[in-house]
Design an enzyme around this catalytic site. Sequence first.
Site, mmCIF file in Angstrom:
data_model
loop_
_atom_site.group_PDB
_atom_site.id
_atom_site.type_symbol
_atom_site.label_atom_id
_atom_site.label_comp_id
_atom_site.label_asym_id
_atom_site.label_seq_id
_atom_site.Cartn_x
_atom_site.Cartn_y
_atom_site.Cartn_z
ATOM 1 N N PRO A 67 0.954 -1.347 -0.004
ATOM 2 C CA PRO A 67 -0.001 0.007 -0.115
ATOM 3 C C PRO A 67 1.005 1.233 0.205
ATOM 4 O O PRO A 67 1.117 1.678 1.061
ATOM 5 C CB PRO A 67 -0.635 -0.111 1.400
ATOM 6 C CG PRO A 67 0.123 -0.987 2.048
ATOM 7 C CD PRO A 67 0.917 -1.894 1.245
ATOM 8 N N ASP A 122 5.548 2.629 2.325
ATOM 9 C CA ASP A 122 4.778 1.514 2.577
ATOM 10 C C ASP A 122 3.900 1.783 3.783
ATOM 11 O O ASP A 122 4.467 1.993 5.054
ATOM 12 C CB ASP A 122 5.655 0.364 3.004
ATOM 13 C CG ASP A 122 4.995 -0.942 3.071
ATOM 14 O OD1 ASP A 122 3.774 -1.026 3.422
ATOM 15 O OD2 ASP A 122 5.388 -2.137 2.874
ATOM 16 N N HIS A 123 2.674 1.921 3.661
ATOM 17 C CA HIS A 123 1.741 2.463 4.692
ATOM 18 C C HIS A 123 1.701 1.330 5.777
ATOM 19 O O HIS A 123 1.184 1.500 6.946
ATOM 20 C CB HIS A 123 0.460 2.611 4.115
ATOM 21 C CG HIS A 123 -0.273 3.814 4.784
ATOM 22 N ND1 HIS A 123 -0.056 4.238 6.192
ATOM 23 C CD2 HIS A 123 -0.996 4.926 4.161
ATOM 24 C CE1 HIS A 123 -0.773 5.350 6.198
ATOM 25 N NE2 HIS A 123 -1.423 5.935 5.232
ATOM 26 N N ARG A 124 2.148 -0.010 5.475
ATOM 27 C CA ARG A 124 1.896 -0.896 6.340
ATOM 28 C C ARG A 124 3.329 -0.708 7.578
ATOM 29 O O ARG A 124 3.086 -1.250 8.824
ATOM 30 C CB ARG A 124 2.375 -2.249 5.973
ATOM 31 C CG ARG A 124 1.401 -2.628 4.934
ATOM 32 C CD ARG A 124 1.756 -4.010 4.195
ATOM 33 N NE ARG A 124 2.995 -3.884 3.431
ATOM 34 C CZ ARG A 124 3.551 -4.912 2.982
ATOM 35 N NH1 ARG A 124 3.121 -6.210 2.611
ATOM 36 N NH2 ARG A 124 4.810 -4.531 2.101
ATOM 37 N N ILE A 125 4.010 0.156 7.105
ATOM 38 C CA ILE A 125 5.590 0.332 8.215
ATOM 39 C C ILE A 125 5.382 1.735 8.751
ATOM 40 O O ILE A 125 5.517 1.818 9.933
ATOM 41 C CB ILE A 125 6.599 0.190 7.174
ATOM 42 C CG1 ILE A 125 6.840 -1.362 6.515
ATOM 43 C CG2 ILE A 125 7.915 0.444 8.069
ATOM 44 C CD1 ILE A 125 7.861 -1.485 6.049
#
Length: 422
Positions: free
Chosen positions: A219, A394-397
């Site tokens: 993402p 990275d929107h997960r990180i």
Amino acid sequence: MPEVIMPKMGDAMEAGTVVRWLKQEGEEVSPGEPIAEIETDKVTLELEAEDGGTLAELYAGEGEEVPVGQPIAFIAGEGEEAPAHDGGRRREEGRAAEEEAGEEPEAPAATAAPPEERREREQADGRFRASPLVRRLARENNLDLSRIQGTGPAGRIVERDVRAALERGEARAEERPPEKAAPVAAPEPTGAPGTTLKEPSRMQRVIGERMQQAKREIPHFYATVEAGVDGLLSLRSELNERLAEEGVKLSINDFVMKACAVALRKFPMLNALWTSEGIELHERVDLAMAVALEEGLITPVIRDAANKPLSVISAEAKDLASRAREGRLKPDEYQGGTFTVSNMGMFGVESFSAIINPPQAAIVAVSSIIRRPDFDEEGNVVPRSTMKLTLSADHRIANGADGARYMSEVKRLLENPMLLLV
């Protein structure tokens, strides 16, 4: 037994191609002597012999793709002979002879292996010894590789093992939920007059697959800043004038890479990797820089970039870029980066965003310097040099606020370039 195996020369490498044999059967070789050229998805490298002796037999022909870990040749010591080998060229010649004689090659039986044997065949990363073709064939037919006995070298599961399991109706995997629909296939060639077809190179295929996967699974979010670089241009000119006698010539990208690396000290979530066991944070900034090649892109790495002076970054960047274009990088020189900078300013690009290089958390896209009118603090029109930089993260990180603050810090450093000298 001094077999020469296809080495693993990259984190994602599963197979390599024997481009050219530098030694022929019957010739003497010494330890450390180059015996073959091997092509990976990134570079072509010379493979050196680990043992000395006579190159008794070549198992793989030139142009043949061989899975990592599979023997490609045998170096015999004094009094030794090459052992029987069911892979490589000998196996292919045997199959060809059987086909010419009208005989069907016999496929060995594939049986379920006991758990103990299965564990012996697993590699350290938990994957079974099998080529990408075998894995795809098993996946397409819903077979469990752990239930198939490999008959290849060192217990490798080969294609005939999978096909034998299919014929016997064995090794079926447990039913799983249906996977998402595959992407729409590319259209057939038009064949129109004036068109030609070009086969994608190994590098182009791998880059395409990885970038498609990155864009689909990661993402992305983006943050763009515009930095005023008049002060940077003046400082660079002054430094280059003073360093000319030492053969040092700093580029704009040297300053950008240094600024991106230094700014990461305050934002560790952007100097991180997404792994199977969690987010891996790195204290050291191993900065990957994108280098364009005719067939794609490669990202050599400047180690510990935040703690290196500009002159060292400049020298390493020039050396790595030069050897990258010549195909002379070693695997450890383009692996292990924690953050990437991609600069297309030299092509006159005013703004762009880049795709994240997994498993990294982020990449910064650097555009060209634009000279245009602006207003000073008193409202007067003045000329100003600016540069746009865009973060893809990275929107997960990391979250959007982290990305925005990080780019503000990069902007501050570029607008106050003396800070990069201390």
